[in-house]
Design a protein around this motif. Structure first.
Motif, short mmCIF file in Angstrom:
data_model
loop_
_atom_site.label_atom_id
_atom_site.label_comp_id
_atom_site.label_asym_id
_atom_site.label_seq_id
_atom_site.Cartn_x
_atom_site.Cartn_y
_atom_site.Cartn_z
N VAL A 75 0.85 -1.19 0.00
CA VAL A 75 0.00 0.00 0.00
C VAL A 75 0.89 1.24 0.00
N SER A 76 0.51 2.22 -0.79
CA SER A 76 1.29 3.44 -0.88
C SER A 76 0.60 4.56 -0.10
N VAL A 77 1.31 5.64 0.08
CA VAL A 77 0.73 6.81 0.73
C VAL A 77 -0.46 7.32 -0.09
N LEU A 78 -0.36 7.26 -1.40
CA LEU A 78 -1.46 7.69 -2.26
C LEU A 78 -2.71 6.83 -2.04
N ASP A 79 -2.51 5.52 -1.85
CA ASP A 79 -3.65 4.64 -1.56
C ASP A 79 -4.34 5.05 -0.27
N TYR A 80 -3.56 5.32 0.76
CA TYR A 80 -4.12 5.78 2.03
C TYR A 80 -4.86 7.09 1.84
N LYS A 81 -4.27 8.00 1.08
CA LYS A 81 -4.90 9.31 0.86
C LYS A 81 -6.22 9.16 0.12
N GLN A 82 -6.24 8.32 -0.92
CA GLN A 82 -7.47 8.11 -1.68
C GLN A 82 -8.57 7.53 -0.79
N ALA A 83 -8.23 6.53 0.00
CA ALA A 83 -9.21 5.89 0.87
C ALA A 83 -9.74 6.88 1.91
N LEU A 84 -8.86 7.65 2.49
CA LEU A 84 -9.28 8.62 3.51
C LEU A 84 -10.16 9.71 2.91
N MET A 85 -9.77 10.25 1.78
CA MET A 85 -10.57 11.29 1.14
C MET A 85 -11.94 10.75 0.74
N PHE A 86 -11.97 9.55 0.20
CA PHE A 86 -13.23 8.94 -0.19
C PHE A 86 -14.11 8.74 1.03
N HIS A 87 -13.54 8.24 2.10
CA HIS A 87 -14.28 8.03 3.35
C HIS A 87 -14.85 9.36 3.86
N LEU A 88 -14.03 10.41 3.89
CA LEU A 88 -14.50 11.71 4.38
C LEU A 88 -15.61 12.28 3.52
N MET A 89 -15.53 12.10 2.22
CA MET A 89 -16.54 12.63 1.32
C MET A 89 -17.90 11.96 1.53
N HIS A 90 -17.87 10.69 1.90
CA HIS A 90 -19.13 9.94 1.95
C HIS A 90 -19.63 9.67 3.37
N THR A 91 -18.94 10.17 4.37
CA THR A 91 -19.40 9.92 5.74
C THR A 91 -19.62 11.20 6.53
N ARG A 92 -19.44 12.33 5.92
CA ARG A 92 -19.65 13.58 6.68
C ARG A 92 -21.13 13.74 6.97
N ARG A 93 -21.40 14.26 8.13
CA ARG A 93 -22.79 14.46 8.55
C ARG A 93 -23.34 15.74 7.97
N GLN A 94 -24.61 15.70 7.68
CA GLN A 94 -25.25 16.86 7.06
C GLN A 94 -26.04 17.63 8.08
#
Length: 51
Positions: A32-51
């Motif tokens: 796993v690369s740093v980019l993989d971690y970044k992609q997963a984290l950004m994706f998670h943040l985009m889809h789990t933020r509360r409205q």
């Protein structure tokens, strides 16, 4: 399988599909690369933020 369920949610399907694709990419690479971690984290943040 998600599409066959009565409570089908297209957004949820996209989230699961993207995360599985990312996991598959990491498995194929064997590391796993740093980019993989970044992609997963950004994706998670985009889809789990509360409205």
């Amino acid at each position: 399988m998600l599409r066959q369920q009565a409570r089908f949610d297209e957004t949820r399907l996209q989230v699961v599909s993207t995360l599985l694709n990312l996991a598959n990419q990491v498995i194929k690479a064997g590391l796993v690369s740093v980019l993989d971690y970044k992609q997963a984290l950004m994706f998670h943040l985009m889809h789990t933020r509360r409205q």
